[in-house]
Design a protein around this motif. Structure first.
Motif, PDB file in Angstrom:
ATOM      1  N   MET A   1       0.845  -1.182   0.000  1.00  0.00           N
ATOM      2  CA  MET A   1       0.000   0.000   0.000  1.00  0.00           C
ATOM      3  C   MET A   1       0.885   1.237   0.000  1.00  0.00           C
ATOM      4  SD  MET A   1      -2.983   0.840   2.665  1.00  0.00           S
ATOM      5  CE  MET A   1      -3.117   2.486   3.263  1.00  0.00           C
ATOM      6  N   SER A   2       0.696   2.064  -0.969  1.00  0.00           N
ATOM      7  CA  SER A   2       1.540   3.241  -1.130  1.00  0.00           C
ATOM      8  C   SER A   2       0.728   4.501  -0.876  1.00  0.00           C
ATOM      9  CB  SER A   2       2.113   3.246  -2.543  1.00  0.00           C
ATOM     10  OG  SER A   2       2.915   4.375  -2.716  1.00  0.00           O
ATOM     11  N   ILE A   3       1.354   5.446  -0.212  1.00  0.00           N
ATOM     12  CA  ILE A   3       0.713   6.730   0.066  1.00  0.00           C
ATOM     13  C   ILE A   3       1.113   7.699  -1.042  1.00  0.00           C
ATOM     14  CG2 ILE A   3       0.535   8.625   1.712  1.00  0.00           C
ATOM     15  CD1 ILE A   3       1.367   6.703   3.913  1.00  0.00           C
ATOM     16  N   PRO A   4       0.133   8.428  -1.614  1.00  0.00           N
ATOM     17  CA  PRO A   4       0.470   9.402  -2.659  1.00  0.00           C
ATOM     18  C   PRO A   4       1.464  10.451  -2.126  1.00  0.00           C
ATOM     19  CG  PRO A   4      -1.909   9.148  -2.462  1.00  0.00           C
ATOM     20  CD  PRO A   4      -1.281   8.368  -1.344  1.00  0.00           C
ATOM     21  N   ASN A   5       2.307  10.959  -3.012  1.00  0.00           N
ATOM     22  CA  ASN A   5       3.345  11.914  -2.630  1.00  0.00           C
ATOM     23  C   ASN A   5       2.785  13.153  -1.931  1.00  0.00           C
ATOM     24  OD1 ASN A   5       5.603  10.498  -3.333  1.00  0.00           O
ATOM     25  ND2 ASN A   5       5.796  11.431  -5.366  1.00  0.00           N
ATOM     26  N   GLU A   6       1.682  13.704  -2.431  1.00  0.00           N
ATOM     27  CA  GLU A   6       1.083  14.902  -1.827  1.00  0.00           C
ATOM     28  C   GLU A   6       0.653  14.625  -0.394  1.00  0.00           C
ATOM     29  OE1 GLU A   6      -2.065  16.661  -4.086  1.00  0.00           O
ATOM     30  OE2 GLU A   6      -0.827  16.823  -5.883  1.00  0.00           O
ATOM     31  N   LYS A   7      -0.005  13.511  -0.196  1.00  0.00           N
ATOM     32  CA  LYS A   7      -0.481  13.143   1.139  1.00  0.00           C
ATOM     33  C   LYS A   7       0.709  12.911   2.076  1.00  0.00           C
ATOM     34  CE  LYS A   7      -3.834  12.006   3.936  1.00  0.00           C
ATOM     35  NZ  LYS A   7      -4.708  13.011   4.498  1.00  0.00           N
ATOM     36  N   LEU A   8       1.720  12.232   1.576  1.00  0.00           N
ATOM     37  CA  LEU A   8       2.919  11.962   2.369  1.00  0.00           C
ATOM     38  C   LEU A   8       3.604  13.266   2.756  1.00  0.00           C
ATOM     39  CD1 LEU A   8       4.827   9.814   3.529  1.00  0.00           C
ATOM     40  CD2 LEU A   8       6.078   9.913   1.382  1.00  0.00           C
ATOM     41  N   GLN A   9       3.687  14.177   1.815  1.00  0.00           N
ATOM     42  CA  GLN A   9       4.316  15.470   2.076  1.00  0.00           C
ATOM     43  C   GLN A   9       3.528  16.242   3.136  1.00  0.00           C
ATOM     44  OE1 GLN A   9       4.798  17.761  -1.499  1.00  0.00           O
ATOM     45  NE2 GLN A   9       6.686  18.683  -0.764  1.00  0.00           N
ATOM     46  N   GLN A  10       2.200  16.170   3.056  1.00  0.00           N
ATOM     47  CA  GLN A  10       1.346  16.848   4.026  1.00  0.00           C
ATOM     48  C   GLN A  10       1.548  16.237   5.420  1.00  0.00           C
ATOM     49  OE1 GLN A  10      -2.819  16.571   3.121  1.00  0.00           O
ATOM     50  NE2 GLN A  10      -3.427  17.935   4.790  1.00  0.00           N
ATOM     51  N   ILE A  11       1.605  14.928   5.494  1.00  0.00           N
ATOM     52  CA  ILE A  11       1.805  14.241   6.775  1.00  0.00           C
ATOM     53  C   ILE A  11       3.162  14.627   7.373  1.00  0.00           C
ATOM     54  CG2 ILE A  11       2.191  11.979   7.840  1.00  0.00           C
ATOM     55  CD1 ILE A  11       0.094  10.863   5.849  1.00  0.00           C
ATOM     56  N   LEU A  12       4.187  14.604   6.538  1.00  0.00           N
ATOM     57  CA  LEU A  12       5.529  14.977   7.005  1.00  0.00           C
ATOM     58  C   LEU A  12       5.559  16.413   7.513  1.00  0.00           C
ATOM     59  CD1 LEU A  12       7.854  13.331   4.337  1.00  0.00           C
ATOM     60  CD2 LEU A  12       7.675  12.749   6.752  1.00  0.00           C
ATOM     61  N   GLN A  13       4.892  17.301   6.822  1.00  0.00           N
ATOM     62  CA  GLN A  13       4.860  18.705   7.224  1.00  0.00           C
ATOM     63  C   GLN A  13       4.157  18.869   8.573  1.00  0.00           C
ATOM     64  OE1 GLN A  13       2.970  21.316   4.411  1.00  0.00           O
ATOM     65  NE2 GLN A  13       3.831  23.148   5.337  1.00  0.00           N
ATOM     66  N   GLU A  14       3.026  18.194   8.753  1.00  0.00           N
ATOM     67  CA  GLU A  14       2.288  18.286  10.009  1.00  0.00           C
ATOM     68  C   GLU A  14       3.115  17.751  11.178  1.00  0.00           C
ATOM     69  OE1 GLU A  14      -1.472  16.310   9.534  1.00  0.00           O
ATOM     70  OE2 GLU A  14      -2.131  17.710   7.987  1.00  0.00           O
ATOM     71  N   ILE A  15       3.745  16.607  10.966  1.00  0.00           N
ATOM     72  CA  ILE A  15       4.564  16.011  12.029  1.00  0.00           C
ATOM     73  C   ILE A  15       5.755  16.916  12.342  1.00  0.00           C
ATOM     74  CG2 ILE A  15       6.003  14.042  12.664  1.00  0.00           C
ATOM     75  CD1 ILE A  15       4.151  12.282  10.953  1.00  0.00           C
ATOM     76  N   SER A  16       6.373  17.465  11.308  1.00  0.00           N
ATOM     77  CA  SER A  16       7.526  18.358  11.499  1.00  0.00           C
ATOM     78  C   SER A  16       7.134  19.614  12.269  1.00  0.00           C
ATOM     79  CB  SER A  16       8.127  18.760  10.157  1.00  0.00           C
ATOM     80  OG  SER A  16       8.679  17.654   9.511  1.00  0.00           O
ATOM     81  N   GLN A  17       5.971  20.158  11.963  1.00  0.00           N
ATOM     82  CA  GLN A  17       5.494  21.346  12.667  1.00  0.00           C
ATOM     83  C   GLN A  17       5.225  21.038  14.133  1.00  0.00           C
ATOM     84  OE1 GLN A  17       2.110  22.550  10.327  1.00  0.00           O
ATOM     85  NE2 GLN A  17       3.344  23.834   8.955  1.00  0.00           N
ATOM     86  N   LYS A  18       4.612  19.897  14.379  1.00  0.00           N
ATOM     87  CA  LYS A  18       4.313  19.493  15.749  1.00  0.00           C
ATOM     88  C   LYS A  18       5.612  19.304  16.542  1.00  0.00           C
ATOM     89  CE  LYS A  18       1.080  16.433  18.072  1.00  0.00           C
ATOM     90  NZ  LYS A  18       0.154  15.330  17.922  1.00  0.00           N
ATOM     91  N   LYS A  19       6.597  18.685  15.913  1.00  0.00           N
ATOM     92  CA  LYS A  19       7.900  18.455  16.546  1.00  0.00           C
ATOM     93  C   LYS A  19       8.586  19.782  16.845  1.00  0.00           C
ATOM     94  CE  LYS A  19      12.356  16.309  15.588  1.00  0.00           C
ATOM     95  NZ  LYS A  19      13.242  17.110  14.777  1.00  0.00           N
ATOM     96  N   ALA A  20       8.591  20.694  15.881  1.00  0.00           N
ATOM     97  CA  ALA A  20       9.236  22.001  16.060  1.00  0.00           C
ATOM     98  C   ALA A  20       8.553  22.804  17.162  1.00  0.00           C
ATOM     99  CB  ALA A  20       9.221  22.776  14.749  1.00  0.00           C
ATOM    100  N   PHE A  21       7.217  22.762  17.196  1.00  0.00           N
ATOM    101  CA  PHE A  21       6.476  23.485  18.227  1.00  0.00           C
ATOM    102  C   PHE A  21       6.804  22.927  19.609  1.00  0.00           C
ATOM    103  CE2 PHE A  21       2.718  24.019  20.946  1.00  0.00           C
ATOM    104  CZ  PHE A  21       2.628  25.396  20.944  1.00  0.00           C
ATOM    105  N   ALA A  22       6.821  21.604  19.737  1.00  0.00           N
ATOM    106  CA  ALA A  22       7.139  20.983  21.029  1.00  0.00           C
ATOM    107  C   ALA A  22       8.552  21.358  21.457  1.00  0.00           C
ATOM    108  CB  ALA A  22       6.988  19.472  20.934  1.00  0.00           C
ATOM    109  N   GLU A  23       9.472  21.393  20.509  1.00  0.00           N
ATOM    110  CA  GLU A  23      10.859  21.742  20.820  1.00  0.00           C
ATOM    111  C   GLU A  23      10.958  23.190  21.321  1.00  0.00           C
ATOM    112  OE1 GLU A  23      15.081  20.591  18.738  1.00  0.00           O
ATOM    113  OE2 GLU A  23      13.399  21.111  17.441  1.00  0.00           O
ATOM    114  N   GLN A  24      10.254  24.101  20.661  1.00  0.00           N
ATOM    115  CA  GLN A  24      10.254  25.508  21.074  1.00  0.00           C
ATOM    116  C   GLN A  24       9.650  25.665  22.475  1.00  0.00           C
ATOM    117  OE1 GLN A  24       7.961  27.279  17.946  1.00  0.00           O
ATOM    118  NE2 GLN A  24       9.760  27.755  16.685  1.00  0.00           N
ATOM    119  N   GLN A  25       8.536  24.984  22.690  1.00  0.00           N
ATOM    120  CA  GLN A  25       7.879  25.082  23.990  1.00  0.00           C
ATOM    121  C   GLN A  25       8.740  24.486  25.103  1.00  0.00           C
ATOM    122  OE1 GLN A  25       4.899  26.726  24.710  1.00  0.00           O
ATOM    123  NE2 GLN A  25       5.357  27.473  22.664  1.00  0.00           N
TER     124      GLN A  25
END
Length: 120
Positions: free
Chosen positions: A1-25
């Motif tokens: 099962m493969s995830i489309p590139n757009e969806k994968l990119q969106q997931i990566l961006q959301e996770i990265s934002q969450k990680k960066a926010f937690a790091e800042q906090q």
């Protein structure tokens, strides 16, 4: 099962934002903990100095731009109350720090999983 590139990119961006926010906090929470522990030490030092004073000593507290003569028991009570309040704040900061550390680690692990699954 493969995830489309757009969806994968969106997931990566959301996770990265969450990680960066937690790091800042986390940085902010740790700075607040340092400031609170410094304030707690100052309260302890002041309280121990108050203990060593003779009971008839006049003590003055700063109120705005002036100083007001205050009875020693009143000052000791204020110091005690501030110390208790500070302990509560530190306890809350510890809980917040634990939560943010878990959020950061979970985000980091999720990123590794998504990127690891992608390369396979």
């Amino acid at each position: 099962m493969s995830i489309p590139n757009e969806k994968l990119q969106q997931i990566l961006q959301e996770i990265s934002q969450k990680k960066a926010f937690a790091e800042q906090q986390l940085v902010i929470v740790r700075q607040q903990k340092v400031a609170n522990s410094r304030e707690g030490r100052m309260l302890q030092l002041t309280a121990s100095e108050m203990e060593s004073l003779p009971k008839e000593t006049k003590v003055y507290e700063g109120v705005g731009k002036m100083f007001v003569c205050t009875p020693i028991p009143d000052v000791q009570k204020r110091l005690s109350d501030e110390g208790e309040k500070l302990k509560g704040e530190i306890s809350n900061l510890n809980k917040k720090e634990d939560y943010l550390e878990k959020t950061y680690e979970n985000s980091k692990n999720s990123l590794e999983q998504v990127l690891g699954g992608r390369s396979g």
